[in-house]
Write a protein that holds these residues in place. Structure first.
Motif, PDB file in Angstrom:
ATOM      1  N   GLY A 273      17.724  56.993  36.981  1.00 44.37           N
ATOM      2  CA  GLY A 273      18.519  58.208  36.805  1.00 44.37           C
ATOM      3  C   GLY A 273      18.939  58.421  35.364  1.00 44.37           C
ATOM      4  O   GLY A 273      19.213  59.550  34.938  1.00 44.37           O
ATOM      5  N   SER A 274      18.980  57.338  34.576  1.00 50.17           N
ATOM      6  CA  SER A 274      19.468  57.464  33.205  1.00 50.17           C
ATOM      7  C   SER A 274      18.526  58.305  32.346  1.00 50.17           C
ATOM      8  O   SER A 274      18.903  58.812  31.298  1.00 50.17           O
ATOM      9  CB  SER A 274      19.675  56.081  32.575  1.00 50.17           C
ATOM     10  OG  SER A 274      18.425  55.458  32.440  1.00 50.17           O
ATOM     11  N   LYS A 275      17.278  58.486  32.838  1.00 51.50           N
ATOM     12  CA  LYS A 275      16.334  59.363  32.104  1.00 51.50           C
ATOM     13  C   LYS A 275      16.801  60.807  32.125  1.00 51.50           C
ATOM     14  O   LYS A 275      16.405  61.628  31.317  1.00 51.50           O
ATOM     15  CB  LYS A 275      14.972  59.336  32.815  1.00 51.50           C
ATOM     16  CG  LYS A 275      14.136  58.156  32.525  1.00 51.50           C
ATOM     17  CD  LYS A 275      12.731  58.527  32.977  1.00 51.50           C
ATOM     18  CE  LYS A 275      11.912  57.281  33.208  1.00 51.50           C
ATOM     19  NZ  LYS A 275      10.790  57.551  34.096  1.00 51.50           N
ATOM     20  N   LEU A 276      17.583  61.139  33.164  1.00 49.58           N
ATOM     21  CA  LEU A 276      18.025  62.528  33.300  1.00 49.58           C
ATOM     22  C   LEU A 276      19.369  62.666  32.607  1.00 49.58           C
ATOM     23  O   LEU A 276      20.245  61.818  32.775  1.00 49.58           O
ATOM     24  CB  LEU A 276      18.160  62.886  34.779  1.00 49.58           C
ATOM     25  CG  LEU A 276      16.907  62.653  35.623  1.00 49.58           C
ATOM     26  CD1 LEU A 276      17.224  62.662  37.106  1.00 49.58           C
ATOM     27  CD2 LEU A 276      15.861  63.718  35.296  1.00 49.58           C
ATOM     28  N   VAL A 277      19.514  63.711  31.829  1.00 48.40           N
ATOM     29  CA  VAL A 277      20.764  63.849  31.090  1.00 48.40           C
ATOM     30  C   VAL A 277      21.809  64.651  31.843  1.00 48.40           C
ATOM     31  O   VAL A 277      22.990  64.323  31.862  1.00 48.40           O
ATOM     32  CB  VAL A 277      20.555  64.481  29.680  1.00 48.40           C
ATOM     33  CG1 VAL A 277      20.619  63.437  28.604  1.00 48.40           C
ATOM     34  CG2 VAL A 277      19.260  65.276  29.619  1.00 48.40           C
ATOM     35  N   ASP A 278      21.332  65.682  32.496  1.00 53.84           N
ATOM     36  CA  ASP A 278      22.241  66.603  33.150  1.00 53.84           C
ATOM     37  C   ASP A 278      22.806  66.008  34.454  1.00 53.84           C
ATOM     38  O   ASP A 278      22.058  65.473  35.285  1.00 53.84           O
ATOM     39  CB  ASP A 278      21.424  67.873  33.460  1.00 53.84           C
ATOM     40  CG  ASP A 278      22.265  68.913  34.143  1.00 53.84           C
ATOM     41  OD1 ASP A 278      23.092  69.498  33.453  1.00 53.84           O
ATOM     42  OD2 ASP A 278      22.104  69.101  35.367  1.00 53.84           O
ATOM     43  N   GLY A 279      24.129  66.086  34.608  1.00 54.81           N
ATOM     44  CA  GLY A 279      24.799  65.500  35.766  1.00 54.81           C
ATOM     45  C   GLY A 279      24.298  66.071  37.084  1.00 54.81           C
ATOM     46  O   GLY A 279      24.125  65.365  38.064  1.00 54.81           O
ATOM     47  N   PHE A 285      18.596  64.196  41.950  1.00 55.80           N
ATOM     48  CA  PHE A 285      17.665  63.048  41.997  1.00 55.80           C
ATOM     49  C   PHE A 285      18.158  61.991  42.987  1.00 55.80           C
ATOM     50  O   PHE A 285      17.392  61.474  43.807  1.00 55.80           O
ATOM     51  CB  PHE A 285      17.508  62.453  40.594  1.00 55.80           C
ATOM     52  CG  PHE A 285      16.803  61.123  40.584  1.00 55.80           C
ATOM     53  CD1 PHE A 285      15.490  61.006  41.025  1.00 55.80           C
ATOM     54  CD2 PHE A 285      17.456  59.973  40.143  1.00 55.80           C
ATOM     55  CE1 PHE A 285      14.835  59.773  41.024  1.00 55.80           C
ATOM     56  CE2 PHE A 285      16.817  58.744  40.139  1.00 55.80           C
ATOM     57  CZ  PHE A 285      15.494  58.636  40.583  1.00 55.80           C
ATOM     58  N   TYR A 286      19.472  61.698  42.953  1.00 50.26           N
ATOM     59  CA  TYR A 286      19.979  60.661  43.857  1.00 50.26           C
ATOM     60  C   TYR A 286      19.855  61.106  45.318  1.00 50.26           C
ATOM     61  O   TYR A 286      19.642  60.297  46.206  1.00 50.26           O
ATOM     62  CB  TYR A 286      21.422  60.284  43.512  1.00 50.26           C
ATOM     63  CG  TYR A 286      21.534  59.665  42.128  1.00 50.26           C
ATOM     64  CD1 TYR A 286      20.572  58.758  41.680  1.00 50.26           C
ATOM     65  CD2 TYR A 286      22.584  59.991  41.266  1.00 50.26           C
ATOM     66  CE1 TYR A 286      20.652  58.198  40.420  1.00 50.26           C
ATOM     67  CE2 TYR A 286      22.672  59.427  40.004  1.00 50.26           C
ATOM     68  CZ  TYR A 286      21.699  58.534  39.578  1.00 50.26           C
ATOM     69  OH  TYR A 286      21.777  57.982  38.327  1.00 50.26           O
ATOM     70  N   ASP A 309       6.240  58.725  37.928  1.00 48.48           N
ATOM     71  CA  ASP A 309       7.604  59.015  37.468  1.00 48.48           C
ATOM     72  C   ASP A 309       8.512  59.276  38.687  1.00 48.48           C
ATOM     73  O   ASP A 309       8.463  60.341  39.308  1.00 48.48           O
ATOM     74  CB  ASP A 309       7.561  60.242  36.545  1.00 48.48           C
ATOM     75  CG  ASP A 309       8.938  60.583  35.991  1.00 48.48           C
ATOM     76  OD1 ASP A 309       9.934  59.934  36.389  1.00 48.48           O
ATOM     77  OD2 ASP A 309       9.016  61.521  35.164  1.00 48.48           O
ATOM     78  N   LEU A 310       9.359  58.276  38.979  1.00 49.03           N
ATOM     79  CA  LEU A 310      10.218  58.376  40.165  1.00 49.03           C
ATOM     80  C   LEU A 310      11.175  59.571  40.103  1.00 49.03           C
ATOM     81  O   LEU A 310      11.587  60.105  41.135  1.00 49.03           O
ATOM     82  CB  LEU A 310      11.013  57.068  40.316  1.00 49.03           C
ATOM     83  CG  LEU A 310      11.525  56.763  41.711  1.00 49.03           C
ATOM     84  CD1 LEU A 310      10.395  56.583  42.710  1.00 49.03           C
ATOM     85  CD2 LEU A 310      12.413  55.518  41.703  1.00 49.03           C
ATOM     86  N   THR A 311      11.514  59.998  38.896  1.00 44.19           N
ATOM     87  CA  THR A 311      12.470  61.118  38.820  1.00 44.19           C
ATOM     88  C   THR A 311      11.843  62.438  39.287  1.00 44.19           C
ATOM     89  O   THR A 311      12.537  63.447  39.399  1.00 44.19           O
ATOM     90  CB  THR A 311      13.044  61.308  37.393  1.00 44.19           C
ATOM     91  OG1 THR A 311      11.961  61.598  36.517  1.00 44.19           O
ATOM     92  CG2 THR A 311      13.801  60.095  36.927  1.00 44.19           C
TER      93      THR A 311
END
Ligand SMILES: OC[C@H]1O[C@H](O[C@H]2O[C@H](CO)[C@@H](O)[C@H](O)[C@H]2O)[C@H](O)[C@@H](O)[C@@H]1O
Length: 545
Positions: A273-279, A285-286, A309-311
């Motif tokens: 999840g840290s690859k994604l910046v936007d909350g 994603f979660y 890419d899991l995201t």
């Protein structure tokens, strides 16, 4: 390509961002913080009652938002106990070393001896909770006091869809009471939480798993004729059907998707999840991660737009063909039980629902050119009223799930089954030692080259019941390949595995986010069910050829 118009009664809001999030307990919130902190470690599972009372007083942070590792370790040492501490071994009351009438068609003595060893594994996998949920000492486990069988190794609790194949094996082992006890555990979960949980832990309350409760009850009824058991279970089946038909977990009453009630990270998800910046993106994603866990296929290229890419997981915008098969089966089973119980109104209601879903299976998922049933991708990640169904939105990649509808075709629609059987043979999924999950080697565990017992069984049983000779021969051929690799691997390693590498004889599978597990409930169940159905002739070779 012509689009198909099917009116679907979608609720207005069900994108990955807007759906419900189920409240969890303070203990789970706390554990999440602890586990996020110890991301490198698997994290403790048992917890002592004092920890619940003192939860507001975890070790002090020095002010920078972190807790010193030594202080945390001391805290964990004092308040947490070993993983199995909340469980006790439970001898299954109906286990005998060689049940009367056990696998009558298995004539080869070595295969028979091996089957009896697999049968004996039911003793290893049997557990009971030390105390009932809510009582001191068991705050973490969401299960009943009844005996259950767990999959094996790290999976210590009762799991939803695993239980179906465990029950199939227990029935071959003539352990009818044990099989009923597992169902009663799951019914307890429906009555307590409104649905069967992914597994009997408090951290699984926000999602379910492939819904096979009615199939478990049907199999038990067929073996025991116990109408009282059906009668007692029936109201819970109606509740479970409501769960899958409501809100965002059931996208509509005609087609369904997986949709977990959760949008926060599991501990190990924080890194991806840290690859994604936007909350908001992270939350979405979660939810995709938890919804993928709900599918039982966690993780797989099936749910990702980029398989490396899991995201890019997009599970909530996919209408999965297998889920809709399980729900169709649930509707048929409920109609059958309602008829048995003399409830004509419910019988008619569920027959009508099943009829309409069967039509949907043909019109939305079936691809005549490929001879397979394909997952359907929703446009714009949204379910909208009156979506236009368009064959271009079908996912043309090949997965074992594309053949799961065979499971409910039983003697119907011969031309479709014939076409699907031919398509299966040339699909690339059939490997020397079983059916591969997909054709993509993504490194995820629900992909090539792994073969999973439940998928072998669904497809083999479908082919075997089709009424077509070609399909029945294929069913036996696949079952033989699968049994052979299970025997060889067991003889080499002394254990049954959670998944196998279908390219090579005796090889177990790998990939994914945890080390391969052994034990293993559904693998044991499927080999016993296959041996019951097909037997093993005296002179058939069982080593690697
Ligand atoms: O055999 C039990 C289950 O094992 C896998 O899933 C479980 O572990 C995952 C990783 O920790 C977790 O996300 C999931 O919720 C658990 O069910 C397997 O993928 C499942 O199909 C299986 O039921």
């Amino acid at each position: 390509m012509a689009s198909r118009h099917i009116f679907i009664d979608f609720p207005p809001v069900c994108g990955p961002l807007d759906g419900p999030v189920k409240e969890t307990t303070p203990l789970i919130n706390f554990l999440q913080r602890v586990q996020a902190f110890c991301a490198a470690d698997p994290g403790p599972e048992g917890v002592r009652p004092q920890a619940v009372r003192r939860i507001r007083r975890p070790p002090r942070s020095p002010g920078n938002g972190t807790i010193p590792a030594a202080a945390l370790n001391r805290f964990l040492g004092v308040y947490f106990s070993a993983p199995e501490a909340d469980l006790v071994y439970a001898e299954p009351a109906d286990f005998v070393p060689e049940p009367k009438g056990f696998l009558p068609k298995v004539k080869n003595p070595a295969v028979r001896a091996w089957a009896l060893e697999v049968h004996a594994l039911w003793k290893n996998l049997s557990r009971r909770c030390r105390r009932r949920e809510g009582s001191p000492g068991a705050p973490h486990l969401a299960a009943t006091a009844r005996t259950y069988h767990h999959p094996g190794s790290r999976f210590r609790e009762v799991y939803y869809w695993d239980s179906y194949w465990i029950i199939r094996g227990l029935l071959a082992s003539k352990m009818h009471e044990t099989a009923k006890a597992i169902v009663n555990n799951l019914i307890y979960l429906v009555e307590t939480y409104g649905h069967v949980l992914n597994g009997a832990r408090a951290y699984y309350t926000n999602r379910s798993q492939p819904p096979l409760l009615s199939s478990m009850i049907l199999e038990i009824f067929e073996k025991t004729g116990d109408l009282q058991f059906v009668k007692r279970s029936f109201p819970s089946l109606l509740k479970e059907h409501d769960f899958w038909s409501s809100g965002c977990s059931g996208c509509s009453h005609k087609v369904n998707r997986y949709y977990a009630m959760w949008n926060k990270p599991r501990p190990r998800d924080e890194e991806s999840g840290s690859k994604l910046v936007d909350g908001r993106e992270k939350e979405a994603f979660y939810r995709e991660v938890a919804s993928t866990a709900e599918s039982g296929w966690d993780f797989s290229s099936r749910w990702m737009s980029n398989s490396s890419d899991l995201t890019t997981l997009a599970t909530t915008s996919i209408i999965p063909v297998d889920l809709n098969v399980y729900i169709l089966k649930m509707e048929l089973d409920i109609a059958f039980f309602a008829k048995l119980l003399g409830d004509v109104q419910t019988k008619n209601k569920f027959l009508a629902a099943a009829h309409s879903r069967r039509e949907t299976l043909k019109s939305v998922f079936w691809n005549d050119e490929m001879g397979q049933w394909l997952d359907y991708r929703l446009k714009d990640d949204k379910c909208e009223d009156g979506q236009e169904w368009d064959a271009r939105n079908q996912n043309r990649n090949i997965f074992a799930s594309n053949f799961v509808p065979l499971w409910i075709m039983c003697n119907s629609d011969h031309s479709m089954v014939e076409k699907a059987t031919k398509s299966f043979k040339t699909s690339g999924l059939l490997q020397p030692f079983g059916i591969a999950t997909s054709l993509t080697n993504s490194g995820q565990q629900w992909d090539f080259p792994n073969g999973w017992a439940p998928l072998q069984h669904l497809i083999v049983e479908g082919l075997a019941r089709s009424g077509l000779k070609e399909a029945q021969d294929l069913a036996e051929d696949i079952a033989t390949r699968w049994i052979r690799t299970n025997i060889v691997s067991y003889r080499e390693s002394g254990v049954m595995h959670e998944k196998y590498d279908v390219r090579a004889c005796g090889e177990f599978g790998g990939g994914g986010e945890y080390t391969p597990q052994t034990g293993f409930g559904w693998s044991n169940g499927v080999v016993l069910a296959f041996l019951e159905e097909f037997g093993w002739p005296q002179d058939r070779e069982f080593t690697c050829k």
